[in-house]
Design a protein around this motif. Sequence first.
Motif, PDB file in Angstrom:
ATOM      1  N   THR A 192       0.852  -1.200   0.000  1.00 36.20           N
ATOM      2  CA  THR A 192       0.000   0.000   0.000  1.00 36.20           C
ATOM      3  C   THR A 192       0.886   1.247   0.000  1.00 36.20           C
ATOM      4  N   LEU A 193       0.258   2.400  -0.180  1.00 36.30           N
ATOM      5  CA  LEU A 193       0.999   3.661  -0.185  1.00 36.30           C
ATOM      6  C   LEU A 193       1.682   3.880   1.163  1.00 36.30           C
ATOM      7  N   TYR A 194       0.972   3.568   2.256  1.00 39.99           N
ATOM      8  CA  TYR A 194       1.558   3.704   3.598  1.00 39.99           C
ATOM      9  C   TYR A 194       2.817   2.851   3.727  1.00 39.99           C
ATOM     10  N   SER A 200       4.715   1.740   1.403  1.00 36.17           N
ATOM     11  CA  SER A 200       5.791   2.232   0.538  1.00 36.17           C
ATOM     12  C   SER A 200       6.569   3.340   1.236  1.00 36.17           C
ATOM     13  N   VAL A 201       5.872   4.196   1.998  1.00 38.95           N
ATOM     14  CA  VAL A 201       6.541   5.294   2.700  1.00 38.95           C
ATOM     15  C   VAL A 201       7.486   4.748   3.766  1.00 38.95           C
ATOM     16  N   ILE A 202       6.999   3.801   4.584  1.00 41.61           N
ATOM     17  CA  ILE A 202       7.859   3.285   5.660  1.00 41.61           C
ATOM     18  C   ILE A 202       8.999   2.425   5.101  1.00 41.61           C
ATOM     19  N   PHE A 203       8.762   1.778   3.941  1.00 39.44           N
ATOM     20  CA  PHE A 203       9.821   0.963   3.338  1.00 39.44           C
ATOM     21  C   PHE A 203      10.898   1.847   2.723  1.00 39.44           C
ATOM     22  N   VAL A 204      10.497   2.919   2.048  1.00 38.02           N
ATOM     23  CA  VAL A 204      11.470   3.862   1.469  1.00 38.02           C
ATOM     24  C   VAL A 204      12.300   4.493   2.583  1.00 38.02           C
ATOM     25  N   ALA A 205      11.647   4.808   3.714  1.00 43.45           N
ATOM     26  CA  ALA A 205      12.377   5.372   4.863  1.00 43.45           C
ATOM     27  C   ALA A 205      13.457   4.392   5.319  1.00 43.45           C
ATOM     28  N   PHE A 206      13.099   3.110   5.398  1.00 42.64           N
ATOM     29  CA  PHE A 206      14.064   2.090   5.834  1.00 42.64           C
ATOM     30  C   PHE A 206      15.235   1.980   4.850  1.00 42.64           C
ATOM     31  N   ILE A 207      14.931   1.912   3.557  1.00 44.24           N
ATOM     32  CA  ILE A 207      15.974   1.789   2.528  1.00 44.24           C
ATOM     33  C   ILE A 207      16.910   2.996   2.566  1.00 44.24           C
ATOM     34  N   ALA A 208      16.323   4.188   2.718  1.00 44.34           N
ATOM     35  CA  ALA A 208      17.123   5.419   2.735  1.00 44.34           C
ATOM     36  C   ALA A 208      18.074   5.439   3.931  1.00 44.34           C
ATOM     37  N   VAL A 209      17.564   5.035   5.098  1.00 45.49           N
ATOM     38  CA  VAL A 209      18.410   5.018   6.303  1.00 45.49           C
ATOM     39  C   VAL A 209      19.490   3.943   6.181  1.00 45.49           C
ATOM     40  N   LEU A 210      19.111   2.775   5.686  1.00 43.77           N
ATOM     41  CA  LEU A 210      20.076   1.677   5.514  1.00 43.77           C
ATOM     42  C   LEU A 210      21.206   2.090   4.566  1.00 43.77           C
ATOM     43  N   LEU A 211      20.839   2.725   3.453  1.00 40.43           N
ATOM     44  CA  LEU A 211      21.850   3.180   2.488  1.00 40.43           C
ATOM     45  C   LEU A 211      22.731   4.275   3.098  1.00 40.43           C
ATOM     46  N   SER A 212      22.126   5.135   3.893  1.00 36.68           N
ATOM     47  CA  SER A 212      22.895   6.194   4.575  1.00 36.68           C
ATOM     48  C   SER A 212      23.922   5.593   5.533  1.00 36.68           C
ATOM     49  N   VAL A 213      23.526   4.529   6.242  1.00 34.86           N
ATOM     50  CA  VAL A 213      24.442   3.833   7.165  1.00 34.86           C
ATOM     51  C   VAL A 213      25.613   3.228   6.379  1.00 34.86           C
ATOM     52  N   VAL A 214      25.309   2.645   5.204  1.00 34.08           N
ATOM     53  CA  VAL A 214      26.356   2.054   4.353  1.00 34.08           C
ATOM     54  C   VAL A 214      27.324   3.142   3.869  1.00 34.08           C
ATOM     55  N   ILE A 215      26.759   4.287   3.429  1.00 29.50           N
ATOM     56  CA  ILE A 215      27.602   5.417   2.981  1.00 29.50           C
ATOM     57  C   ILE A 215      28.524   5.866   4.116  1.00 29.50           C
ATOM     58  N   GLU A 216      27.942   5.965   5.311  1.00 26.78           N
ATOM     59  CA  GLU A 216      28.727   6.405   6.471  1.00 26.78           C
ATOM     60  C   GLU A 216      29.829   5.398   6.802  1.00 26.78           C
ATOM     61  N   TYR A 217      29.525   4.116   6.673  1.00 30.10           N
ATOM     62  CA  TYR A 217      30.499   3.066   6.980  1.00 30.10           C
ATOM     63  C   TYR A 217      31.731   3.197   6.083  1.00 30.10           C
ATOM     64  N   PHE A 218      31.508   3.520   4.797  1.00 27.74           N
ATOM     65  CA  PHE A 218      32.626   3.623   3.857  1.00 27.74           C
ATOM     66  C   PHE A 218      33.287   5.003   3.874  1.00 27.74           C
ATOM     67  N   PHE A 230      11.828  12.511   8.350  1.00 31.88           N
ATOM     68  CA  PHE A 230      10.864  13.198   7.481  1.00 31.88           C
ATOM     69  C   PHE A 230       9.853  12.216   6.894  1.00 31.88           C
ATOM     70  N   LEU A 231      10.334  11.077   6.372  1.00 30.63           N
ATOM     71  CA  LEU A 231       9.420  10.124   5.736  1.00 30.63           C
ATOM     72  C   LEU A 231       8.493   9.452   6.743  1.00 30.63           C
ATOM     73  N   LEU A 232       9.006   9.157   7.934  1.00 35.75           N
ATOM     74  CA  LEU A 232       8.125   8.548   8.943  1.00 35.75           C
ATOM     75  C   LEU A 232       7.081   9.561   9.427  1.00 35.75           C
ATOM     76  N   PHE A 233       7.450  10.831   9.424  1.00 37.08           N
ATOM     77  CA  PHE A 233       6.473  11.884   9.749  1.00 37.08           C
ATOM     78  C   PHE A 233       5.394  11.941   8.659  1.00 37.08           C
ATOM     79  N   VAL A 234       5.817  11.840   7.396  1.00 36.89           N
ATOM     80  CA  VAL A 234       4.872  11.827   6.264  1.00 36.89           C
ATOM     81  C   VAL A 234       3.936  10.622   6.371  1.00 36.89           C
ATOM     82  N   SER A 235       4.463   9.481   6.851  1.00 34.93           N
ATOM     83  CA  SER A 235       3.663   8.252   6.922  1.00 34.93           C
ATOM     84  C   SER A 235       2.433   8.394   7.831  1.00 34.93           C
ATOM     85  N   PHE A 236       2.506   9.308   8.821  1.00 26.22           N
ATOM     86  CA  PHE A 236       1.347   9.515   9.704  1.00 26.22           C
ATOM     87  C   PHE A 236       0.100   9.907   8.913  1.00 26.22           C
ATOM     88  N   GLY A 237       0.297  10.608   7.804  1.00 24.56           N
ATOM     89  CA  GLY A 237      -0.836  11.047   6.986  1.00 24.56           C
ATOM     90  C   GLY A 237      -1.514   9.922   6.233  1.00 24.56           C
TER      91      GLY A 237
END
Length: 269
Positions: free
Chosen positions: A42-44, A46-64, A80-87
């Motif tokens: 669902t759209l909801y 998708s928002v929480i999944f994109v938030a997870f992917i974005a944070v996971l990728l950010s952690v990988v970038i930081e690691y390297f 920001f995305l988890l805040f958007v998910s409330f809607g």
Amino acid sequence: SWIFKPEIFYRFSYVFLLAGCSIHLYALINRMIIMQRPPVTTLYESVIFVAFIAVLLSVVIEYFRKNSSGLFLGSIIGSFLLFVSFGYESDGDTLGMLVAVLNSNFWLATHVVTITIGYGVTVVASMLAHLYLIKKIINPNDKQHLKKIYDSLLGVTLFALLFTLFGTILGGIWADQSWGRFWGWDPKENGALLIVLWLIMMLHLRITGLIRPLGFCFGMVFANVTVALAWFGVNLLNVGLHSYGFTDNVATNLFLFIFVECLFAFITY
């Protein structure tokens, strides 16, 4: 950590981001077990999944990279995305049943997950471009740090193109099986194609040398706009086979977001 006791607060930030990411993953796995289906339906979701992917990728970038840019991006995008998910959480009940045509675990696990990962990676690429432009204004002489951010941006943009392109192709195959045509110029299909074309255009401009790193970052700020239009803009049209129904205030918020992004791009450039 940029202001006071950098070593201590850097570690705190890293630990907190990893903890948040782990809890998020645990929650996503629980949803999958409860519903017996892939994480994005669902759209909801998708928002929480994109938030997870974005944070996971950010952690990988930081690691390297170890230059705190990944922590900075992960914190901002995730919050920001988890805040958007409330809607989109439907008064707290987000575990709704799917319509029959969507209830295909194979395609939900391939096309939908791939294209949603593409959204997440594109958002991270765009935010790296934001960071480059801000850093260029604050400390234009720190060429080493700027180069690190730019190199990360280029790599993430290639990943974004990979996932959005394959996600779009897989979606066409699913459409062929479900609706009897590979491509029908449906708004959602156009949105996915728009992201792919924008990323290809930016990469070609850079590879051919028509734009420099600054111009590339300027263009990549607008990648966020293409994602917003493909992700939420489709619902505003309330037409096509992918519309999830009109949502109150989303039009105002979407156009405000696009306006702010355009303003940011031109002012910083």
